[in-house]
Motif scaffolding. Structure first.
Motif, PDB file in Angstrom:
ATOM      1  N   ILE A   1      55.567  24.587 132.419  1.00 19.71           N
ATOM      2  CA  ILE A   1      54.579  25.435 133.099  1.00 19.71           C
ATOM      3  C   ILE A   1      53.698  24.565 133.982  1.00 19.71           C
ATOM      4  O   ILE A   1      53.333  23.440 133.615  1.00 19.71           O
ATOM      5  N   LEU A   2      53.334  25.057 135.157  1.00 18.71           N
ATOM      6  CA  LEU A   2      52.440  24.324 136.039  1.00 18.71           C
ATOM      7  C   LEU A   2      51.070  24.170 135.387  1.00 18.71           C
ATOM      8  O   LEU A   2      50.511  25.150 134.855  1.00 18.71           O
ATOM      9  N   LEU A   3      50.520  22.973 135.449  1.00 20.72           N
ATOM     10  CA  LEU A   3      49.215  22.731 134.842  1.00 20.72           C
ATOM     11  C   LEU A   3      48.135  23.577 135.508  1.00 20.72           C
ATOM     12  O   LEU A   3      47.243  24.102 134.832  1.00 20.72           O
ATOM     13  N   VAL A   4      48.197  23.721 136.838  1.00 20.25           N
ATOM     14  CA  VAL A   4      47.145  24.458 137.541  1.00 20.25           C
ATOM     15  C   VAL A   4      47.168  25.938 137.207  1.00 20.25           C
ATOM     16  O   VAL A   4      46.195  26.650 137.463  1.00 20.25           O
ATOM     17  N   SER A   5      48.260  26.429 136.648  1.00 22.05           N
ATOM     18  CA  SER A   5      48.289  27.836 136.248  1.00 22.05           C
ATOM     19  C   SER A   5      47.514  28.064 134.955  1.00 22.05           C
ATOM     20  O   SER A   5      47.127  29.194 134.650  1.00 22.05           O
ATOM     21  N   ALA A   6      47.285  26.997 134.192  1.00 17.78           N
ATOM     22  CA  ALA A   6      46.532  27.106 132.938  1.00 17.78           C
ATOM     23  C   ALA A   6      45.113  26.580 133.083  1.00 17.78           C
ATOM     24  O   ALA A   6      44.152  27.195 132.604  1.00 17.78           O
ATOM     25  N   VAL A   7      44.964  25.426 133.737  1.00 15.25           N
ATOM     26  CA  VAL A   7      43.655  24.786 133.901  1.00 15.25           C
ATOM     27  C   VAL A   7      43.386  24.640 135.395  1.00 15.25           C
ATOM     28  O   VAL A   7      44.138  23.949 136.089  1.00 15.25           O
ATOM     29  N   ARG A   8      42.316  25.266 135.856  1.00  9.22           N
ATOM     30  CA  ARG A   8      42.027  25.246 137.289  1.00  9.22           C
ATOM     31  C   ARG A   8      40.790  24.429 137.636  1.00  9.22           C
ATOM     32  O   ARG A   8      40.433  24.325 138.805  1.00  9.22           O
ATOM     33  N   ASN A   9      40.155  23.856 136.647  1.00  9.20           N
ATOM     34  CA  ASN A   9      38.935  23.108 136.924  1.00  9.20           C
ATOM     35  C   ASN A   9      39.264  21.780 137.603  1.00  9.20           C
ATOM     36  O   ASN A   9      40.058  20.991 137.070  1.00  9.20           O
ATOM     37  N   PRO A  10      38.671  21.486 138.765  1.00 11.29           N
ATOM     38  CA  PRO A  10      39.011  20.253 139.491  1.00 11.29           C
ATOM     39  C   PRO A  10      38.700  18.980 138.714  1.00 11.29           C
ATOM     40  O   PRO A  10      39.448  18.000 138.810  1.00 11.29           O
ATOM     41  N   GLU A  11      37.609  18.967 137.945  1.00 13.06           N
ATOM     42  CA  GLU A  11      37.252  17.757 137.200  1.00 13.06           C
ATOM     43  C   GLU A  11      38.291  17.448 136.125  1.00 13.06           C
ATOM     44  O   GLU A  11      38.644  16.272 135.906  1.00 13.06           O
ATOM     45  N   VAL A  12      38.787  18.474 135.460  1.00 17.16           N
ATOM     46  CA  VAL A  12      39.816  18.256 134.445  1.00 17.16           C
ATOM     47  C   VAL A  12      41.105  17.770 135.100  1.00 17.16           C
ATOM     48  O   VAL A  12      41.756  16.842 134.613  1.00 17.16           O
ATOM     49  N   LEU A  13      41.480  18.357 136.223  1.00 22.02           N
ATOM     50  CA  LEU A  13      42.685  17.929 136.931  1.00 22.02           C
ATOM     51  C   LEU A  13      42.546  16.480 137.402  1.00 22.02           C
ATOM     52  O   LEU A  13      43.530  15.721 137.394  1.00 22.02           O
ATOM     53  N   ASP A  14      41.349  16.085 137.792  1.00 24.90           N
ATOM     54  CA  ASP A  14      41.134  14.697 138.238  1.00 24.90           C
ATOM     55  C   ASP A  14      41.327  13.702 137.098  1.00 24.90           C
ATOM     56  O   ASP A  14      41.950  12.649 137.281  1.00 24.90           O
ATOM     57  N   VAL A  15      40.786  14.015 135.912  1.00 27.07           N
ATOM     58  CA  VAL A  15      40.931  13.066 134.806  1.00 27.07           C
ATOM     59  C   VAL A  15      42.388  13.001 134.340  1.00 27.07           C
ATOM     60  O   VAL A  15      42.858  11.958 133.873  1.00 27.07           O
ATOM     61  N   VAL A  16      43.115  14.117 134.475  1.00 32.96           N
ATOM     62  CA  VAL A  16      44.539  14.087 134.149  1.00 32.96           C
ATOM     63  C   VAL A  16      45.277  13.177 135.119  1.00 32.96           C
ATOM     64  O   VAL A  16      46.128  12.366 134.725  1.00 32.96           O
ATOM     65  N   ASP A  17      44.948  13.274 136.420  1.00 33.91           N
ATOM     66  CA  ASP A  17      45.582  12.398 137.408  1.00 33.91           C
ATOM     67  C   ASP A  17      45.253  10.932 137.147  1.00 33.91           C
ATOM     68  O   ASP A  17      46.105  10.048 137.313  1.00 33.91           O
ATOM     69  N   GLU A  18      44.013  10.664 136.764  1.00 29.56           N
ATOM     70  CA  GLU A  18      43.629   9.285 136.444  1.00 29.56           C
ATOM     71  C   GLU A  18      44.467   8.739 135.291  1.00 29.56           C
ATOM     72  O   GLU A  18      44.885   7.577 135.294  1.00 29.56           O
ATOM     73  N   ALA A  19      44.706   9.570 134.294  1.00 31.23           N
ATOM     74  CA  ALA A  19      45.511   9.128 133.158  1.00 31.23           C
ATOM     75  C   ALA A  19      46.983   8.984 133.538  1.00 31.23           C
ATOM     76  O   ALA A  19      47.662   8.059 133.085  1.00 31.23           O
ATOM     77  N   LEU A  20      47.475   9.886 134.390  1.00 28.72           N
ATOM     78  CA  LEU A  20      48.888   9.855 134.761  1.00 28.72           C
ATOM     79  C   LEU A  20      49.240   8.637 135.614  1.00 28.72           C
ATOM     80  O   LEU A  20      50.217   7.920 135.335  1.00 28.72           O
ATOM     81  N   PHE A  21      48.459   8.393 136.653  1.00 29.02           N
ATOM     82  CA  PHE A  21      48.871   7.439 137.673  1.00 29.02           C
ATOM     83  C   PHE A  21      48.055   6.149 137.702  1.00 29.02           C
ATOM     84  O   PHE A  21      48.417   5.210 138.392  1.00 29.02           O
ATOM     85  N   LYS A  22      46.929   6.116 136.951  1.00 29.83           N
ATOM     86  CA  LYS A  22      46.136   4.895 136.915  1.00 29.83           C
ATOM     87  C   LYS A  22      45.971   4.346 135.501  1.00 29.83           C
ATOM     88  O   LYS A  22      45.336   3.310 135.313  1.00 29.83           O
TER      89      LYS A  22
END
Length: 224
Positions: free
Chosen positions: A39-60
């Motif tokens: 399932i697409l993450l943005v379909s469940a969680v739409r908050n930009p701050e949460v998406l940012d911390v997920v990206d930080e964990a994924l790619f940094k």
């Protein structure tokens, strides 16, 4: 686990629509109404701050934390933690996302702050009265016996009022300290009612009402 937990996977940093939920526990599926797989993450969680911390964990490879407020019929407060995981086969980056509902904690904090503000206001009034009477007795009413006796009676009532407020605060503190302990004993309702009458009798007398405890054959009653 009672908190929603998800494993998020992604291949490319620029593919924002490619963040997919690889795994979700039962709490996450029920909370975000997730059905199916990948399932697409943005379909469940739409908050930009949460998406940012997920990206930080994924790619940094960074640990991240974010808080946000979810609107709706009732406002809910969430805290999210993102942690990097090892890459999967094919080079897919993965991160763990943990969500926690802190609505009750926030409400309790707000109730406590409101209670302290109200208690401070209630204490400020009798304190101001006492300070005013003391200044008056030190000044022009120093030799006025009638005024002094009248002021002393009022000061005694205000001091008793503050003592009741402080006792109420102490009682609430004791209740909060033991609120997680389930009761396992018996309570004498007549003694509980007598304590209530003792606490409310001064206000009742000021209003011209007398409280009494009646233990008739049909049970317990408080009569005026």
């Amino acid at each position: 686990l009672p908190d929603p937990v998800m494993v998020v996977g992604a291949l490319e940093p620029d593919d924002y629509a490619g963040r997919r939920i690889l795994f979700a526990n039962l709490a996450a599926r029920e909370m975000f109404r997730l059905t199916g797989e990948q399932i697409l993450l943005v379909s469940a969680v739409r908050n930009p701050e949460v998406l940012d911390v997920v990206d930080e964990a994924l790619f940094k490879g960074r640990l991240g934390e974010a808080t946000y407020e979810a609107g709706g019929v009732q406002d809910r407060y969430w805290r999210a933690w993102a942690r990097p995981l090892s890459a999967a086969a094919g080079g897919m980056r993965r991160a763990l996302l943990l969500m926690r509902d802190e609505t009750d904690a926030r409400r309790n904090e707000r109730m406590r702050a409101d209670f302290l503000a109200n208690a401070s206001h209630e204490l400020r009034t009798p304190l101001a009265s006492l300070a005013g009477f003391i200044d008056t007795l030190r000044g022009h009413a120093k030799e006025d016996v009638d005024a002094r006796n009248r002021f002393l009676d009022i000061m005694a009532r205000q001091a008793w009022r503050m003592a009741r407020l402080i006792e109420d605060l102490m009682s609430l503190s004791r209740i909060e300290l033991n609120e997680h302990i389930a009761p396992d004993g018996e309570v004498d309702l007549s003694l509980a009612a007598a304590d209530v009458i003792d606490a409310l009798s001064p206000q009742a007398r000021e209003a011209g009402v007398e409280l009494d405890l009646s233990l008739g054959g049909r049970g317990l009653a408080i009569v005026t």
